[in-house]
Design an enzyme around this catalytic site. Structure first.
Site, PDB file in Angstrom:
ATOM      1  N   PRO A 128       5.563  -5.636  -5.656  1.00 38.79           N
ATOM      2  CA  PRO A 128       4.148  -5.857  -5.317  1.00 38.79           C
ATOM      3  C   PRO A 128       3.875  -7.295  -4.869  1.00 38.79           C
ATOM      4  O   PRO A 128       2.862  -7.579  -4.254  1.00 38.79           O
ATOM      5  CB  PRO A 128       3.412  -5.561  -6.637  1.00 38.79           C
TER       6      PRO A 128
ATOM      7  N   GLU B  68      10.994  -4.854 -15.920  1.00 43.56           N
ATOM      8  CA  GLU B  68       9.935  -5.788 -15.518  1.00 43.56           C
ATOM      9  C   GLU B  68      10.276  -6.496 -14.215  1.00 43.56           C
ATOM     10  O   GLU B  68       9.488  -7.288 -13.703  1.00 43.56           O
ATOM     11  CB  GLU B  68       9.733  -6.830 -16.624  1.00 43.56           C
TER      12      GLU B  68
ATOM     13  N   ARG C  72      13.850   6.641  11.352  1.00 37.34           N
ATOM     14  CA  ARG C  72      13.319   7.518  12.398  1.00 37.34           C
ATOM     15  C   ARG C  72      13.200   6.785  13.742  1.00 37.34           C
ATOM     16  O   ARG C  72      13.096   7.423  14.776  1.00 37.34           O
ATOM     17  CB  ARG C  72      11.978   8.104  11.998  1.00 37.34           C
TER      18      ARG C  72
ATOM     19  N   ASP D 185       5.346   7.319  20.784  1.00 37.46           N
ATOM     20  CA  ASP D 185       5.113   6.159  21.649  1.00 37.46           C
ATOM     21  C   ASP D 185       3.709   6.140  22.220  1.00 37.46           C
ATOM     22  O   ASP D 185       3.189   5.076  22.500  1.00 37.46           O
ATOM     23  CB  ASP D 185       6.114   6.179  22.821  1.00 37.46           C
TER      24      ASP D 185
HETATM   25  N1  LIG Z   1       4.175  -1.822  -4.149  1.00 37.50           N
HETATM   26  C1  LIG Z   1       5.504  -1.868  -4.067  1.00 37.50           C
HETATM   27  O1  LIG Z   1       6.105  -1.902  -2.986  1.00 37.50           O
HETATM   28  C2  LIG Z   1       6.270  -1.886  -5.344  1.00 37.50           C
HETATM   29  C3  LIG Z   1       7.627  -2.185  -5.357  1.00 37.50           C
HETATM   30  C4  LIG Z   1       8.321  -2.209  -6.560  1.00 37.50           C
HETATM   31  C5  LIG Z   1       7.607  -1.928  -7.745  1.00 37.50           C
HETATM   32  N2  LIG Z   1       8.196  -1.959  -8.969  1.00 37.50           N
HETATM   33  C6  LIG Z   1       9.463  -2.600  -9.230  1.00 37.50           C
HETATM   34  C7  LIG Z   1       9.892  -2.390 -10.652  1.00 37.50           C
HETATM   35  C8  LIG Z   1      10.199  -3.733 -11.211  1.00 37.50           C
HETATM   36  C9  LIG Z   1      10.232  -4.695 -10.092  1.00 37.50           C
HETATM   37  O2  LIG Z   1      11.541  -4.765  -9.545  1.00 37.50           O
HETATM   38  C10 LIG Z   1       9.331  -4.095  -9.044  1.00 37.50           C
HETATM   39  N3  LIG Z   1       6.297  -1.624  -7.694  1.00 37.50           N
HETATM   40  C11 LIG Z   1       5.629  -1.606  -6.535  1.00 37.50           C
END
Ligand SMILES: NC(=O)c1ccc(N[C@@H]2CC[C@@H](O)C2)nc1
Length: 246
Positions: free
Chosen positions: A89, A116, A154, A169
């Site tokens: 995130p 985590e 793809r 396209d």
């Molecule tokens: N929104 C996203 O792309 C996204 C990517 C990974 C995620 N979780 C992993 C688990 C622990 C850490 O590696 C991140 N959550 C959300």
């Protein structure tokens, strides 16, 4: 294009890449997806891949060593340089523009975290780019990796058949897709728009572009603001707006 995925769930990732257009791209050798499990690179008898969070707090953090060893194996598995992407995130939001640029690379590696997350030192030294598929938290990076594999896979030359790539396209660069219909022409839910049955391909193209522009205006005006419309599109959008506001 080769994509290496570092993940504690290799079977899941292989299954994601084995179906549909992406699976066919692999069969056609347009794309190669390989998986690497950090557990196979753990050095202790218990194949430990996580450690307690320094500073206290809930949950575990993925250890540096198994990931570093896995990424070393990834780099050594083929000669081309690897662009390493971590899904989280905290990453930049994935967009179609970025997908198009990633699809041109010879190799990428997708690092999928669990628990985590991953020790920051590994990220700082081994990861080239952090990407997010949206503003929400998942239990692992694998679904983000699956999204990247599909979106990039793809786009490999030859992955889509002609109809799909033509549709892809036509207006997909920055606009929402137009409505789609199939048989029956008449249904209790309504009829297929007559223009689509007319055989007039120029009119059909204009209708689809008008619908894409109109939908983008209604649902995602932010996408429209970013786009310079050519003369035809400006006229069609104005027609859509006039019809809509009538
Ligand atoms: N929104 C996203 O792309 C996204 C990517 C990974 C995620 N979780 C992993 C688990 C622990 C850490 O590696 C991140 N959550 C959300």
């Amino acid at each position: 294009m080769r994509i290496d995925v570092v993940t504690l769930f290799p079977d899941f990732m292989r299954q994601c890449a084995a179906v549909g257009v992406v699976g066919r791209a692999q069969q056609r050798e347009l794309l190669q997806v390989e998986t690497w499990n950090p557990r196979d690179f753990a050095t202790d008898n218990y194949r430990t891949v996580d450690g307690r969070t320094c500073g206290g707090g809930p949950g575990m953090v993925m250890l540096i060593e198994p990931l570093r060893a896995a990424l070393k194996a990834v780099r050594e598995a083929a000669p081309e340089p690897v662009h390493v992407i971590y899904l989280s995130p905290q990453g930049a939001r994935l967009t179609q523009d970025r997908v198009v640029s990633l699809a041109k690379m010879p190799r990428i590696a997708l690092l999928c975290g669990r628990y985590e997350g991953v020790d920051e030192r590994l990220l700082a030294h081994e990861v080239d780019e952090e990407l997010s598929i949206g503003d929400y938290v998942l239990s692992g990076g694998e679904l983000g990796a699956a999204v990247v594999i599909d979106a990039v896979g793809r786009l490999q030359d030859g992955a889509l058949n002609d109809a799909q790539s033509a549709q892809q396209d036509s207006f997909s660069d920055g606009l929402l897709d137009c409505p789609h219909y199939t048989k029956p022409v008449h249904d209790a839910l309504g009829d297929v728009p007559a223009v689509l049955l007319s055989g007039d391909h120029a009119a059909i193209r204009r209708w689809r572009l008008k619908q894409s522009l109109g939908r983008t205006w209604l649902r995602r005006p932010d996408l429209l603001a970013r786009r310079n419309l050519d003369a035809e599109s400006a006229v069609l959008l104005e027609e859509f707006r006039r019809d809509y506001l009538r």
